[in-house]
Scaffold this motif. Structure first.
Motif, PDB file in Angstrom:
ATOM      1  N   PRO A 119     -16.144 -39.238  -5.422  1.00  0.00           N
ATOM      2  CA  PRO A 119     -17.047 -38.139  -5.807  1.00  0.00           C
ATOM      3  C   PRO A 119     -16.594 -37.445  -7.094  1.00  0.00           C
ATOM      4  O   PRO A 119     -15.404 -37.201  -7.288  1.00  0.00           O
ATOM      5  CB  PRO A 119     -16.984 -37.199  -4.614  1.00  0.00           C
ATOM      6  N   LEU A 120     -17.577 -37.124  -7.933  1.00  0.00           N
ATOM      7  CA  LEU A 120     -17.318 -36.550  -9.253  1.00  0.00           C
ATOM      8  C   LEU A 120     -17.923 -35.158  -9.364  1.00  0.00           C
ATOM      9  O   LEU A 120     -18.966 -34.884  -8.762  1.00  0.00           O
ATOM     10  CB  LEU A 120     -17.932 -37.445 -10.339  1.00  0.00           C
ATOM     11  N   PRO A 121     -17.307 -34.263 -10.131  1.00  0.00           N
ATOM     12  CA  PRO A 121     -17.916 -32.952 -10.352  1.00  0.00           C
ATOM     13  C   PRO A 121     -19.262 -33.095 -11.056  1.00  0.00           C
ATOM     14  O   PRO A 121     -19.365 -33.743 -12.105  1.00  0.00           O
ATOM     15  CB  PRO A 121     -16.901 -32.241 -11.256  1.00  0.00           C
ATOM     16  N   ALA A 122     -20.293 -32.490 -10.496  1.00  0.00           N
ATOM     17  CA  ALA A 122     -21.635 -32.656 -11.050  1.00  0.00           C
ATOM     18  C   ALA A 122     -21.771 -32.054 -12.438  1.00  0.00           C
ATOM     19  O   ALA A 122     -22.574 -32.532 -13.244  1.00  0.00           O
ATOM     20  CB  ALA A 122     -22.661 -32.036 -10.104  1.00  0.00           C
ATOM     21  N   ASP A 123     -20.994 -31.019 -12.732  1.00  0.00           N
ATOM     22  CA  ASP A 123     -21.175 -30.349 -14.025  1.00  0.00           C
ATOM     23  C   ASP A 123     -20.681 -31.186 -15.196  1.00  0.00           C
ATOM     24  O   ASP A 123     -21.108 -30.984 -16.338  1.00  0.00           O
ATOM     25  CB  ASP A 123     -20.524 -28.963 -14.029  1.00  0.00           C
ATOM     26  N   THR A 124     -19.795 -32.147 -14.933  1.00  0.00           N
ATOM     27  CA  THR A 124     -19.342 -33.026 -16.018  1.00  0.00           C
ATOM     28  C   THR A 124     -19.871 -34.449 -15.877  1.00  0.00           C
ATOM     29  O   THR A 124     -19.840 -35.217 -16.844  1.00  0.00           O
ATOM     30  CB  THR A 124     -17.809 -33.075 -16.088  1.00  0.00           C
ATOM     31  N   LEU A 125     -20.346 -34.813 -14.704  1.00  0.00           N
ATOM     32  CA  LEU A 125     -20.881 -36.167 -14.519  1.00  0.00           C
ATOM     33  C   LEU A 125     -22.059 -36.415 -15.465  1.00  0.00           C
ATOM     34  O   LEU A 125     -22.177 -37.495 -16.058  1.00  0.00           O
ATOM     35  CB  LEU A 125     -21.313 -36.359 -13.061  1.00  0.00           C
ATOM     36  N   PHE A 126     -22.940 -35.415 -15.618  1.00  0.00           N
ATOM     37  CA  PHE A 126     -24.151 -35.592 -16.424  1.00  0.00           C
ATOM     38  C   PHE A 126     -23.862 -35.379 -17.915  1.00  0.00           C
ATOM     39  O   PHE A 126     -24.487 -34.558 -18.583  1.00  0.00           O
ATOM     40  CB  PHE A 126     -25.247 -34.654 -15.947  1.00  0.00           C
ATOM     41  N   THR A 127     -22.899 -36.126 -18.414  1.00  0.00           N
ATOM     42  CA  THR A 127     -22.580 -36.118 -19.839  1.00  0.00           C
ATOM     43  C   THR A 127     -22.569 -37.574 -20.307  1.00  0.00           C
ATOM     44  O   THR A 127     -22.349 -38.492 -19.488  1.00  0.00           O
ATOM     45  CB  THR A 127     -21.214 -35.468 -20.115  1.00  0.00           C
ATOM     46  N   PRO A 128     -22.834 -37.815 -21.585  1.00  0.00           N
ATOM     47  CA  PRO A 128     -22.943 -39.203 -22.059  1.00  0.00           C
ATOM     48  C   PRO A 128     -21.739 -40.062 -21.709  1.00  0.00           C
ATOM     49  O   PRO A 128     -21.888 -41.233 -21.328  1.00  0.00           O
ATOM     50  CB  PRO A 128     -23.102 -39.033 -23.570  1.00  0.00           C
ATOM     51  N   ARG A 129     -20.541 -39.511 -21.805  1.00  0.00           N
ATOM     52  CA  ARG A 129     -19.347 -40.320 -21.529  1.00  0.00           C
ATOM     53  C   ARG A 129     -19.317 -40.811 -20.090  1.00  0.00           C
ATOM     54  O   ARG A 129     -19.002 -41.976 -19.818  1.00  0.00           O
ATOM     55  CB  ARG A 129     -18.081 -39.508 -21.833  1.00  0.00           C
ATOM     56  N   HIS A 130     -19.655 -39.937 -19.153  1.00  0.00           N
ATOM     57  CA  HIS A 130     -19.598 -40.332 -17.748  1.00  0.00           C
ATOM     58  C   HIS A 130     -20.800 -41.168 -17.321  1.00  0.00           C
ATOM     59  O   HIS A 130     -20.713 -41.943 -16.365  1.00  0.00           O
ATOM     60  CB  HIS A 130     -19.475 -39.084 -16.863  1.00  0.00           C
ATOM     61  N   LEU A 131     -21.928 -41.009 -18.013  1.00  0.00           N
ATOM     62  CA  LEU A 131     -23.120 -41.768 -17.647  1.00  0.00           C
ATOM     63  C   LEU A 131     -23.141 -43.159 -18.270  1.00  0.00           C
ATOM     64  O   LEU A 131     -23.956 -43.996 -17.873  1.00  0.00           O
ATOM     65  CB  LEU A 131     -24.388 -41.016 -18.067  1.00  0.00           C
ATOM     66  N   ALA A 132     -22.274 -43.426 -19.222  1.00  0.00           N
ATOM     67  CA  ALA A 132     -22.253 -44.732 -19.880  1.00  0.00           C
ATOM     68  C   ALA A 132     -22.004 -45.835 -18.843  1.00  0.00           C
ATOM     69  O   ALA A 132     -21.030 -45.795 -18.091  1.00  0.00           O
ATOM     70  CB  ALA A 132     -21.166 -44.763 -20.955  1.00  0.00           C
ATOM     71  N   GLY A 133     -22.900 -46.793 -18.798  1.00  0.00           N
ATOM     72  CA  GLY A 133     -22.757 -47.908 -17.864  1.00  0.00           C
ATOM     73  C   GLY A 133     -23.179 -47.619 -16.449  1.00  0.00           C
ATOM     74  O   GLY A 133     -23.072 -48.487 -15.578  1.00  0.00           O
ATOM     75  N   VAL A 134     -23.654 -46.405 -16.186  1.00  0.00           N
ATOM     76  CA  VAL A 134     -24.078 -46.038 -14.834  1.00  0.00           C
ATOM     77  C   VAL A 134     -25.567 -46.369 -14.664  1.00  0.00           C
ATOM     78  O   VAL A 134     -26.389 -46.042 -15.516  1.00  0.00           O
ATOM     79  CB  VAL A 134     -23.830 -44.534 -14.581  1.00  0.00           C
ATOM     80  N   ASP A 135     -25.917 -47.010 -13.563  1.00  0.00           N
ATOM     81  CA  ASP A 135     -27.307 -47.385 -13.302  1.00  0.00           C
ATOM     82  C   ASP A 135     -28.063 -46.311 -12.530  1.00  0.00           C
ATOM     83  O   ASP A 135     -29.290 -46.231 -12.620  1.00  0.00           O
ATOM     84  CB  ASP A 135     -27.354 -48.703 -12.534  1.00  0.00           C
ATOM     85  N   ALA A 136     -27.356 -45.491 -11.772  1.00  0.00           N
ATOM     86  CA  ALA A 136     -27.986 -44.393 -11.042  1.00  0.00           C
ATOM     87  C   ALA A 136     -26.915 -43.398 -10.647  1.00  0.00           C
ATOM     88  O   ALA A 136     -25.733 -43.750 -10.490  1.00  0.00           O
ATOM     89  CB  ALA A 136     -28.730 -44.886  -9.805  1.00  0.00           C
TER      90      ALA A 136
END
Length: 355
Positions: A262-279
């Protein structure tokens, strides 16, 4: 179901009659033909009245589910008729028409299950008027369609291509943002109690399987939000991550699912963390959907995963204040139709809920 050369037949429920749903369907039909053959499910007289109100010249041929549906053509909207319970005026709710709204859903589901439609798109309904009409426990399209199909669990997901000015969505490309929900329409005080390992595991298996089935993602990578701020900060801000979410993710990784969190939601929705993520899987409604709607409101669609057919919807509500004005934007409905059409192209695949 459809001659594939003309695009799939899709049932389009017109939603709350006092809202913008009927006119969005009409405005979409008045423009260029789509890649599919949408058939409106609603009252033909209502649609004709709203078309006249908006100054639209449309043909509204009435058909029965199973009758041949002609190729999509601008200015033509076939209709599977359902009768209003009482006349409807834009912006004025009537509890008598709650059963009408639910009947349109039943007709669309029946058409999909009988093979007369390849999928369905829903215009917005008004939950309050359905509850006021005595349908106690009604919480929305997602749960109603689950029960209508006799399924134990479905998953609500919204998706946007994030290319807000692109001519065509790129739903299968790396730019798509998809946010699914572990819980849907719950009061915030009930969310923590609803986060349980069996339900979370079912949700993630459905999300994994339907990303493969409907979106052609061979090996989905899913980022999972924590429930608490900072994902619980090692148990100091809540223990759900330590005691429920993390062990569940570990077990599913053992089955071969590619999960981050599980990841902190406030930083998950940033380009670095979303790179390569499908959902992304958010734990509750307002944890993930505000971000997605900020990224692509009006260019997003709501999808129900876990059904035996594609179902998409708009990313907005009934907009009673805009009903009848001609100012409601059909952009999200166009996206929902295009996405449902694309999803049906994967309909030959069997559901895959394990890797």
């Amino acid at each position: 179901m459809a001659d594939a050369a003309h695009g799939p037949v899709l049932a389009l429920t017109t939603g709350e009659p006092a809202g913008v749903g009927p006119e969005l369907a009409l405005r979409l039909a008045a423009t260029a033909p789509s890649a599919a053959r949408p058939v409106a499910v609603g009252d033909p007289a209502l649609l004709a009245e709203r078309a006249a109100m908006l100054g639209l010249s449309l043909s509204l041929p009435e058909l029965a589910p199973g009758e041949p549906v002609p190729a999509a053509r601008a200015g033509v909207l076939p209709v599977w008729p359902v009768a209003l319970r009482e006349p409807s005026r834009p912006g004025v709710l009537a509890t008598a028409n709650a059963d009408y709204v639910l009947e349109t859903l039943d007709v669309a589901v029946g058409a999909c299950r009988a093979g007369h439609a390849a999928g369905m798109i829903t215009a917005p309904l008004h939950k309050g008027v359905i509850l006021d009409a005595g349908h106690v426990g009604f919480t929305g399209h997602t749960e109603y369609l689950r029960d209508a199909c006799g399924i134990d669990e479905v998953v609500m997901m919204l998706a946007t291509d994030r290319a807000l000015h692109a001519a065509e969505p790129t739903w299968r490309g790396g730019g798509a943002l998809r946010v699914a929900l572990a819980t849907t329409h719950l009061p915030l005080r009930d969310v923590a109690d609803a986060i349980r390992a069996p339900r979370l595991a079912r949700t993630l298996r459905i999300l994994h399987g339907d990303l493969r089935r409907w979106f052609a993602v061979e090996r989905p990578r899913i980022a999972v939000c924590g429930l608490n701020p900072h994902a619980g900060e090692g148990g100091h801000l809540g223990r759900e991550e330590l005691e429920v979410i993390a062990p569940c993710l570990d077990a599913l990784r053992g089955e071969g699912l590619d999960l981050d969190g599980p990841l902190p939601a406030d930083t998950l929705f940033t380009p670095r963390h979303l790179a390569g993520v499908d959902a992304v899987l958010a734990m509750y409604h307002d944890q993930g959907l505000p971000v997605l709607k900020y990224a692509g409101f009006g260019r997003a669609a709501n999808i129900t995963l876990g059904l035996p057919f594609p179902r998409t919807s708009v990313d907005h509500g009934t907009a009673l204040d805009l009903a009848g004005s001609g100012r409601a934007d059909p952009g999200s409905l166009a996206v929902a139709v295009a996405l449902a059409a694309e999803m049906t192209s994967r309909g030959d695949l069997k559901a895959m809920t394990t890797p």
